[in-house]
Motif scaffolding. Structure first.
Motif, PDB file in Angstrom:
ATOM      1  N   LEU A 147       0.919  -1.068  -0.082  1.00 40.66           N
ATOM      2  CA  LEU A 147      -0.052  -0.071  -0.017  1.00 40.66           C
ATOM      3  C   LEU A 147       0.660   1.250  -0.003  1.00 40.66           C
ATOM      4  N   SER A 149       0.270   5.749  -0.582  1.00 38.16           N
ATOM      5  CA  SER A 149      -0.867   6.870  -0.523  1.00 38.16           C
ATOM      6  C   SER A 149      -0.449   8.151  -0.828  1.00 38.16           C
ATOM      7  N   ASP A 160      -5.393   6.369  -0.886  1.00 38.61           N
ATOM      8  CA  ASP A 160      -4.667   5.134  -0.928  1.00 38.61           C
ATOM      9  C   ASP A 160      -4.278   4.719  -2.036  1.00 38.61           C
ATOM     10  N   CYS A 183       4.317  10.163   0.335  1.00 40.04           N
ATOM     11  CA  CYS A 183       3.503   8.752   0.323  1.00 40.04           C
ATOM     12  C   CYS A 183       3.092   8.897   1.894  1.00 40.04           C
ATOM     13  N   ALA A 184       1.689   8.648   2.032  1.00 43.40           N
ATOM     14  CA  ALA A 184       1.200   8.721   3.290  1.00 43.40           C
ATOM     15  C   ALA A 184       0.944   7.611   4.073  1.00 43.40           C
ATOM     16  N   GLU A 185       0.963   6.254   3.307  1.00 42.18           N
ATOM     17  CA  GLU A 185       0.736   5.114   3.841  1.00 42.18           C
ATOM     18  C   GLU A 185       2.043   4.265   3.912  1.00 42.18           C
ATOM     19  N   TYR A 186       2.241   3.911   5.348  1.00 39.11           N
ATOM     20  CA  TYR A 186       3.679   3.515   5.612  1.00 39.11           C
ATOM     21  C   TYR A 186       3.988   2.155   4.877  1.00 39.11           C
ATOM     22  N   CYS A 187       5.098   2.333   4.028  1.00 37.69           N
ATOM     23  CA  CYS A 187       5.365   1.374   3.062  1.00 37.69           C
ATOM     24  C   CYS A 187       6.969   0.741   3.210  1.00 37.69           C
TER      25      CYS A 187
ATOM     26  N   VAL B 309      -9.881   6.785   3.127  1.00 39.75           N
ATOM     27  CA  VAL B 309      -9.067   6.970   1.786  1.00 39.75           C
ATOM     28  C   VAL B 309      -8.422   5.740   1.643  1.00 39.75           C
ATOM     29  N   TYR B 455       7.053   8.642   9.546  1.00 39.44           N
ATOM     30  CA  TYR B 455       8.105   9.472   8.681  1.00 39.44           C
ATOM     31  C   TYR B 455       9.488   9.320   9.544  1.00 39.44           C
TER      32      TYR B 455
END
Lengths: 343, 539
Positions: A147, A149, A160, A183-187, B309, B455
């Motif tokens: 995933l 985002s 996402d 990118c906002a969804e941890y990957c 989302v 982050y």
């Protein structure tokens, strides 16, 4: 600048898309509402603590077990307020999700830890999303691995990006310049370096760029609006320009349709063969064998490639072999572009 | 009175001195001892996860590498979250305080199934140990506490055993819930109707229902995840024909109600502290009791608000947003009832009350910021940013942890028969309270400005917010260490406590010694009134 002077929000970010002011005004309302209730609770609490402190002698404590009137008030007032907030949030959300007319469609494939971006004429970039100011844009996104985002804070949009299916984002950018994309969804390891830049230019500059790959001279990719400076990885990953397209995705899709044998059963001219013709099928509403209605969109085509017998159009036999594992995400995008081109 | 050894034990000796050996603790079926064992265990986990949190904050002192690399960072925040959630905050109040207090508050000798109770403790310990060993023996876990697929399927770290550990801890949670429900239904003292139960019992009741109904779902989900990794069955992994978003549905179907497993018992504690330190009946007893049940019911219907989302349909988003705003109502009802309890009372600002007031302030912020996230258009922007991080820390830490520490100070004299040091307590409270706001208020701001969570590197524009936050974390860390230090010191050396130092009206204070005898009460207490009968008095 006009977008700053018109209205300054407590969000503290530039309003760089048409939806941003809509989101911000509700945000501001909730900030004020919250501050009001927090002050109310705090003042009452402190006042009671001081006034009814045990050291204040010479009085009697009260025996009060409750009040139906008060219970009703503080049930109804929050309920009404909450329903109001729900409706307001819903209004903004519908605006955000409403389909736009004739959008510029851009394909994005996320993977650990970069964004591959492709335009309909075949121009490809890495981590660099060039956008026309004031024009509707639709991002059609998928992921090759986990995933992700796609998040542009200055635009107030986020979606996402999911492997195995398409998700989309529609918006209109209003502020020229360079905006950060997170990118906002941890990957994984380099999640925080999976950055891109959204470069908003005038529509004619955009057309020029899609043709030639040349950004106007006034665009400085290192000057990101609202950011001090992104970590070096994004600077390294972008600014390399884009690759000159040799073929459009639709052209590659046509070649693929031939080489993978699709054309044995699907015509490009409306003739019915073993399977439905590609011509004019995109965007159509079709009745399935089980009676449900399905709009032929990106996700339906992907599903029909990977698991063809899951949703068969009424009147056709389930005879297509599944292509799961045999087609790359880019190739799926190419085939969709080809089918879309056969209007 | 016949004087055989076993009878004299339970009737005269306090539970702490009824057997001094380690084995007498490890093999005990006394709910009080089991409660204390839970307490020590979860506080150890709290300490470990707290240190990890300090590690995260120190790393964020600067925008790039400060003290650790990105992979270490990913493991550190994963462990912080997983330990805090599964090994501390879910079991903390129900299993530790609940175990100790529930039978005492009901006027019972023990829980309904004392052996099962000890068994649940060992199941919990086994699950926790398995998870810890998996983490230490493997290369850590880097999936985030949410184990989102397909990352958790592809991750090379020790996911399987950690997930099994969480599954086993879930079993323990179910058994404890069952035990408490049976206890509340069957072992109330003569005269104690449901509407004469202390509100902490009501809250525990609501919590237990969620534990029993929701926990099996996470158990099944985690097993499916293991099945997918080991047997390559396609469930969540699109490469195998699965659907990653399905995992999120399953996960939050448990983990959202679990949020209320975490906060409801905290609300129960506040409902006990407010009337005692205001010397006033609780305001709106039934409203508070029923709103607990209402929250428990709605909690099952709002999981989708974690997924606005995620790619779930717009229609689902709208339904979940609607249901989510409804949760605010029973929550608001409670806050206003607690406030009104203070009106025309006689308020004493001892440490438990200070924590209760801190709870009211912080939890209000946590609740109000939840409204931002329930509103669809705003959540799209705020999802997965520091705003979320700040919001749930205000609820979980500002809410539950403040309530827990309020409860620990309030019942410490009952647990150990000794008082905590009041002045030191107030000082540590101030550190924790102000430090906490320093720690998390800036995170709302940088989150609103787009700072994504999890982050490792960040844009320097967020530096100041992060630094203030880090300073706050050190204050909180110091304050909590001080608190735990003096609490355990006081358990041995504190000033001796009387049976009812606060003048409370619940049975554990009115009818049981400090510390209680093994059998809790001499004879069977009876009840002829509700536990908040603070008559009007001259001060």
């Amino acid at each position: 600048m006009f977008w700053q002077s018109a209205y300054a929000s407590t969000v503290g970010l530039p309003q760089s898309s048409t939806i941003a002011p809509t989101v911000d005004i509700l945000y501001d309302f909730l900030v004020y509402l919250s501050v009001f209730f927090l002050i109310l609770v705090t003042v009452v609490m402190v006042y009671f603590t001081v006034k009814y402190h045990r050291s204040k002698t010479g009085r009697e404590t009260a025996y009060i077990v409750g009040s139906h009137t008060l219970e009703t008030i503080w049930t109804v007032v929050p309920l009404v307020l909450m329903l109001f907030v729900f409706a307001w949030g819903l209004k903004g959300y519908r605006e955000m999700r409403a389909p736009m007319k004739d959008p510029v469609e851009i394909n994005i494939i996320g993977r650990q830890w970069l964004w591959n971006i492709e335009y309909t004429n075949g121009r490809k970039t890495l981590n660099e999303l060039v956008l026309p100011k004031g024009k509707p844009v639709r991002l059609i996104m998928t992921s090759e691995d986990v995933l992700h985002s796609f998040f542009i804070p200055n635009f107030r949009i986020k979606q996402d990006v999911v492997p195995g299916r398409f998700t989309t984002l529609s918006f209109i950018a209003t502020q020229p310049g360079v905006h950060i994309v997170f990118c906002a969804e941890y990957c994984g390891t380099a999640h925080s370096d999976m950055l891109a830049k959204a470069v908003v230019v005038e529509p004619e500059e955009f057309d020029e760029w899609t043709r030639t790959g040349k950004l106007p001279a006034h665009v400085n990719l290192n000057q990101i609006i609202g950011a001090v400076g992104a970590p070096t990885s994004v600077a390294a990953a972008t600014g390399n320009g884009s690759s000159q397209p040799s073929q459009t995705p639709a052209e590659r899709g046509k070649a693929l349709a031939a080489s993978k044998g699709c054309i044995a059963c699907h015509s490009d001219n409306g003739t019915r063969m073993v399977g439905p013709s590609y011509k004019g099928i995109f965007g159509k509403k079709e009745e399935m064998a089980d009676g449900t209605m399905v709009t032929v969109d990106e996700n339906y085509i992907r599903k029909s490639l990977m698991d063809p017998n899951a949703q068969i159009v009424k009147g056709y036999t389930p005879s297509m072999p599944p292509f799961a594992g045999l087609l790359k995400d880019e190739e799926v995008n190419d085939l969709i572009a080809y089918i879309k081109s056969l209007k | 009175m016949a004087h055989d050894a076993s009878a004299s034990h339970g009737h005269d000796v306090d539970y702490l001195n009824d057997g001094k050996t380690v084995w007498s603790w490890l093999s005990t079926i006394d709910h009080k001892r089991i409660g204390i064992m839970y307490l020590v265990t979860v506080l150890i986990f709290f300490g470990v996860a707290g240190l990890l949190a300090i590690g995260i904050r120190l790393e964020h002192w600067g925008p790039t590498r400060t003290i650790m690399g990105p992979d270490t960072y990913n493991k550190v925040f994963t462990l912080h979250g997983a330990i805090m959630v599964f090994m501390f905050i879910i079991p903390a109040i129900p299993s530790a305080l609940g175990n100790f207090l529930l039978p005492l508050m009901l006027g019972a000798k023990d829980v309904a199934f004392p052996r099962l109770n000890l068994f649940s403790y060992y199941v919990f310990l086994f699950g926790a140990t398995l998870a810890v060993v998996a983490i230490l023996a493997g290369q850590g876990v880097d999936t985030g506490w949410t184990f989102y697929t397909p990352y958790s399927i592809k991750s090379q770290t020790g996911v399987i055993l950690t997930v099994l550990g969480a599954f086993i801890m879930g079993m323990s949670s179910i058994l404890t819930g069952l035990n408490f429900i049976a206890t509340i239904h069957k072992l109330r003292a003569p005269g104690m109707t449901f509407h004469r139960m202390p509100l902490f019992v009501w809250a525990t009741y609501a919590t237990s229902i969620i534990q029993v109904l929701a926990t099996p779902v996470i158990g099944i989900t985690l097993l499916l995840l293991v099945a997918e990794r080991v047997l390559k069955v396609g469930i969540f992994d699109p490469a195998l024909g699965g659907d990653p978003v399905l995992f999120q549905h399953f996960f939050w179907f448990y983990s959202h109600p679990a949020v209320y497993i975490m906060i409801l018992p905290g609300m129960g504690i506040i409902s006990e502290i407010m009337p005692v330190f205001s010397r006033k009946p609780i305001f709106g007893y039934r409203a508070i009791a029923y709103s607990s049940l209402a929250i428990a019911a709605i909690s099952f219907l709002v999981w989708g608000h974690h997924m606005f989302v995620s790619g779930q349909s717009d229609f689902s988003n709208i339904i979940f947003s609607f249901l989510t705003v409804l949760v605010a109502v029973p929550t608001a009802i409670k806050v206003f009832n607690w406030l009104s309890t203070m009106y025309k009372g006689s308020i004493k600002l001892d440490v438990p009350m200070l924590y209760a007031l801190a709870f009211l302030f912080l939890f209000t912020i946590g609740g109000l910021t939840g409204i931002f996230l329930a509103a669809l258009s705003i959540d799209v922007h705020l999802h997965d940013t520091y705003f979320i991080v700040a919001h749930f820390h205000y609820v979980m830490m500002g809410g539950t942890v403040m309530a827990l520490f309020g409860g620990l100070h309030y019942w410490w004299p009952k647990f150990f028969g000794r008082m905590y040091p009041e002045k030191l307590g107030r000082f540590a409270w101030a550190l924790v309270f102000f430090g906490f706001n320093l720690l998390f208020l800036p995170q709302f701001y940088i989150g609103g400005k787009g700072m994504p969570r999890r982050y490792y590197n960040y844009d320097p524009v967020y530096t100041l917010g992060h630094q203030v936050s880090t300073i706050g974390s050190l204050m909180v860390g110091f304050g909590l260490m001080l608190t735990l230090g003096y609490l355990f010191w006081a358990a041995k050396k504190g000033q001796k406590a009387t049976q009812n130092p606060w003048g409370a009206k619940t049975l554990e204070w009115t009818d049981a010694a400090s510390p209680p005898i093994t059998h809790n009460f001499h004879g069977q207490p009876t009840v002829d009134n509700w536990p908040y009968e603070y008559k009007s008095e001259r001060v």
